[in-house]
Design an enzyme around this catalytic site. Structure first.
Site, PDB file in Angstrom:
ATOM      1  N   ASN A 193       0.874  -1.173   0.000  1.00  0.00           N
ATOM      2  CA  ASN A 193       0.000   0.000   0.000  1.00  0.00           C
ATOM      3  C   ASN A 193       0.909   1.220   0.000  1.00  0.00           C
ATOM      4  O   ASN A 193       1.463   1.579   1.031  1.00  0.00           O
ATOM      5  CB  ASN A 193      -0.886  -0.034   1.256  1.00  0.00           C
ATOM      6  CG  ASN A 193      -1.748   1.209   1.396  1.00  0.00           C
ATOM      7  OD1 ASN A 193      -1.849   2.013   0.461  1.00  0.00           O
ATOM      8  ND2 ASN A 193      -2.364   1.375   2.555  1.00  0.00           N
ATOM      9  N   TRP A 194       1.099   1.793  -1.182  1.00  0.00           N
ATOM     10  CA  TRP A 194       2.037   2.915  -1.303  1.00  0.00           C
ATOM     11  C   TRP A 194       1.516   4.191  -0.638  1.00  0.00           C
ATOM     12  O   TRP A 194       2.255   5.121  -0.431  1.00  0.00           O
ATOM     13  CB  TRP A 194       2.322   3.205  -2.777  1.00  0.00           C
ATOM     14  CG  TRP A 194       3.131   2.156  -3.490  1.00  0.00           C
ATOM     15  CD1 TRP A 194       3.524   0.930  -3.001  1.00  0.00           C
ATOM     16  CD2 TRP A 194       3.656   2.238  -4.826  1.00  0.00           C
ATOM     17  NE1 TRP A 194       4.257   0.257  -3.946  1.00  0.00           N
ATOM     18  CE2 TRP A 194       4.354   1.033  -5.083  1.00  0.00           C
ATOM     19  CE3 TRP A 194       3.606   3.208  -5.834  1.00  0.00           C
ATOM     20  CZ2 TRP A 194       4.997   0.784  -6.296  1.00  0.00           C
ATOM     21  CZ3 TRP A 194       4.235   2.954  -7.052  1.00  0.00           C
ATOM     22  CH2 TRP A 194       4.926   1.756  -7.275  1.00  0.00           C
ATOM     23  N   LYS A 195       0.229   4.245  -0.367  1.00  0.00           N
ATOM     24  CA  LYS A 195      -0.406   5.465   0.170  1.00  0.00           C
ATOM     25  C   LYS A 195      -0.077   6.659  -0.746  1.00  0.00           C
ATOM     26  O   LYS A 195       0.049   6.460  -1.947  1.00  0.00           O
ATOM     27  CB  LYS A 195       0.028   5.684   1.621  1.00  0.00           C
ATOM     28  CG  LYS A 195      -0.200   4.431   2.478  1.00  0.00           C
ATOM     29  CD  LYS A 195      -0.047   4.654   3.942  1.00  0.00           C
ATOM     30  CE  LYS A 195      -0.297   3.336   4.674  1.00  0.00           C
ATOM     31  NZ  LYS A 195      -0.259   3.458   6.116  1.00  0.00           N
ATOM     32  N   HIS A 208      -9.589   1.338   4.434  1.00  0.00           N
ATOM     33  CA  HIS A 208      -8.382   1.607   5.218  1.00  0.00           C
ATOM     34  C   HIS A 208      -8.706   2.602   6.331  1.00  0.00           C
ATOM     35  O   HIS A 208      -9.493   3.528   6.137  1.00  0.00           O
ATOM     36  CB  HIS A 208      -7.263   2.151   4.319  1.00  0.00           C
ATOM     37  CG  HIS A 208      -5.932   2.132   5.004  1.00  0.00           C
ATOM     38  ND1 HIS A 208      -5.575   3.068   5.931  1.00  0.00           N
ATOM     39  CD2 HIS A 208      -4.912   1.243   4.921  1.00  0.00           C
ATOM     40  CE1 HIS A 208      -4.362   2.759   6.393  1.00  0.00           C
ATOM     41  NE2 HIS A 208      -3.940   1.666   5.794  1.00  0.00           N
ATOM     42  N   GLU A 264      -7.144   5.013   7.494  1.00  0.00           N
ATOM     43  CA  GLU A 264      -6.878   6.425   7.163  1.00  0.00           C
ATOM     44  C   GLU A 264      -8.055   7.028   6.398  1.00  0.00           C
ATOM     45  O   GLU A 264      -8.392   8.198   6.574  1.00  0.00           O
ATOM     46  CB  GLU A 264      -5.571   6.519   6.352  1.00  0.00           C
ATOM     47  CG  GLU A 264      -4.356   6.258   7.246  1.00  0.00           C
ATOM     48  CD  GLU A 264      -3.137   5.697   6.531  1.00  0.00           C
ATOM     49  OE1 GLU A 264      -3.068   5.754   5.291  1.00  0.00           O
ATOM     50  OE2 GLU A 264      -2.244   5.183   7.242  1.00  0.00           O
ATOM     51  N   GLU A 286      -5.773  -4.698  10.266  1.00  0.00           N
ATOM     52  CA  GLU A 286      -4.728  -3.709  10.539  1.00  0.00           C
ATOM     53  C   GLU A 286      -5.053  -2.952  11.821  1.00  0.00           C
ATOM     54  O   GLU A 286      -5.858  -2.009  11.794  1.00  0.00           O
ATOM     55  CB  GLU A 286      -4.638  -2.700   9.386  1.00  0.00           C
ATOM     56  CG  GLU A 286      -4.319  -3.316   8.050  1.00  0.00           C
ATOM     57  CD  GLU A 286      -3.691  -2.308   7.104  1.00  0.00           C
ATOM     58  OE1 GLU A 286      -2.592  -2.576   6.634  1.00  0.00           O
ATOM     59  OE2 GLU A 286      -4.298  -1.242   6.862  1.00  0.00           O
ATOM     60  N   GLY A 318       2.263   2.305  10.784  1.00  0.00           N
ATOM     61  CA  GLY A 318       3.255   3.370  10.662  1.00  0.00           C
ATOM     62  C   GLY A 318       3.913   3.764  11.979  1.00  0.00           C
ATOM     63  O   GLY A 318       4.617   4.765  12.063  1.00  0.00           O
ATOM     64  N   SER A 371       3.164  -2.105  10.427  1.00  0.00           N
ATOM     65  CA  SER A 371       4.604  -2.224  10.713  1.00  0.00           C
ATOM     66  C   SER A 371       5.154  -3.624  10.426  1.00  0.00           C
ATOM     67  O   SER A 371       6.032  -4.113  11.127  1.00  0.00           O
ATOM     68  CB  SER A 371       4.910  -1.800  12.162  1.00  0.00           C
ATOM     69  OG  SER A 371       4.532  -0.455  12.367  1.00  0.00           O
ATOM     70  N   GLY A 391       2.702  -1.115   4.262  1.00  0.00           N
ATOM     71  CA  GLY A 391       2.783   0.306   3.939  1.00  0.00           C
ATOM     72  C   GLY A 391       4.228   0.713   3.717  1.00  0.00           C
ATOM     73  O   GLY A 391       4.787   0.519   2.634  1.00  0.00           O
ATOM     74  N   GLY A 392       4.851   1.257   4.747  1.00  0.00           N
ATOM     75  CA  GLY A 392       6.214   1.809   4.649  1.00  0.00           C
ATOM     76  C   GLY A 392       7.210   0.899   3.948  1.00  0.00           C
ATOM     77  O   GLY A 392       7.964   1.349   3.072  1.00  0.00           O
TER      78      GLY A 392
HETATM   79  P1  PGA Z   1       2.645   0.284   7.652  1.00  0.00           P
HETATM   80  O1  PGA Z   1       1.191   0.526   7.007  1.00  0.00           O
HETATM   81  O2  PGA Z   1       3.161  -1.016   7.094  1.00  0.00           O
HETATM   82  O3  PGA Z   1       3.464   1.469   7.240  1.00  0.00           O
HETATM   83  O4  PGA Z   1       2.449   0.215   9.146  1.00  0.00           O
HETATM   84  C1  PGA Z   1       0.308  -0.532   6.760  1.00  0.00           C
HETATM   85  C2  PGA Z   1      -0.969   0.008   6.150  1.00  0.00           C
HETATM   86  O5  PGA Z   1      -1.459   1.049   6.610  1.00  0.00           O
HETATM   87  O6  PGA Z   1      -1.516  -0.588   5.192  1.00  0.00           O
END
Ligand code: PGA
Length: 253
Positions: free
Chosen positions: A9-11, A96, A98, A168, A174, A214, A235-236
């Site tokens: 997930n590049w966001k 998600h 967010e 999640e 994050g 994470s 994500g990251g």
């Molecule tokens: P993260 O994000 O791996 O940076 O914690 C995961 C996500 O929000 O899909």
């Protein structure tokens, strides 16, 4: 057997050129060393059509991170599920935390988005998970069950087969704080039991449930070793080809 999946997930990261470079690098790596799981990258909308041209779709599937809750028409700035599908994308990430928090996506809005995505031939990576406050109160099971009931349990059993669940915990996204493999397994098993209650054992056994929050090369193998953890939503660590590949390779250990 249910699918093993590592999804990125590049966001809101990477401009178009950077995104093409990252997808190309990953595609080259996976051509040389075939993955033992399905690999998905969730890129910004504007990257989809271009990246679709540079990747080998046998090794990498493409996903959007959102789609509109309306089919088409006068909704300035929105991108429909049909448009996403027309780029060559096969998946869309919906729900998600967010998007739920910053863009006020409710259960009902997400229900519309899920239906439109499926109607247009996309598969959905549907995200659920509790906040730190909810975890401290011990109500994480109720939270994830309500999220499923609110937006995807209206689907027919046939339609539900196109849903991948991503658990999640918001407190792990994050933050560097991963849920322990035991904590994740416990709630994944619970999620599978809730799906079994609704759709029966067989569909529950065939549903992939990913862990997100994470996840990195150093903890992926332990998480993926648990019986109800079928991969990760990353994500990251999906923003660097080597890190993402490290997580993909956790399925080979
Ligand atoms: P993260 O994000 O791996 O940076 O914690 C995961 C996500 O929000 O899909």
């Amino acid at each position: 057997m249910r699918k093993k999946i590592v999804a990125g997930n590049w966001k809101m990261n990477k401009n178009l050129q950077e995104g093409i470079a990252l997808a190309t690098e990953l595609s080259v790596m996976l051509a040389a060393d075939k993955p033992a799981c399905d690999v998905i990258i969730g890129t910004p909308f504007i990257h989809l059509a271009k990246i679709s041209e540079v990747i080998d779709h046998k090794n990498i599937r493409l996903s959007a991170q959102n789609c509109a809750d309306k089919a088409s028409g006068a909704y300035t700035g929105e991108v429909s599920a049909e448009m996403v599908k027309s780029t060559g994308a096969e998946y869309v990430i919906l729900g998600h935390s967010e998007r739920r928090e910053y863009y006020k996506e409710t259960y009902d809005i997400l229900k519309e988005k899920v239906q439109l995505a499926l109607a247009n031939g996309l598969k959905v990576i549907f995200c659920i998970g509790e906040s730190l406050d909810e975890r401290e109160k011990g109500i994480q099971n109720q939270v994830v069950k309500a999220e499923l009931e609110g937006s995807v349990f209206n689907l027919s059993a046939d339609a539900f087969k196109n849903i991948v669940i991503a658990y999640e915990p918001i407190w792990a996204i994050g933050t560097g704080k991963t849920a322990t493999a035991e904590q994740a397994e416990e709630i994944h098993a619970y999620i599978r039991s809730v799906i079994a209650e609704k759709y029966g054992r067989q569909i529950a056994e065939e549903t992939s449930i990913l862990y997100g929050g994470s996840c990195k090369p150093s903890n992926a193998a332990e998480l993926f070793s648990k019986p109800d953890i079928d991969g990760g939503l990353i994500g990251g660590a999906s923003l660097k080809a080597a890190d993402f590949k490290g997580i993909i390779d956790a399925w080979k250990r």
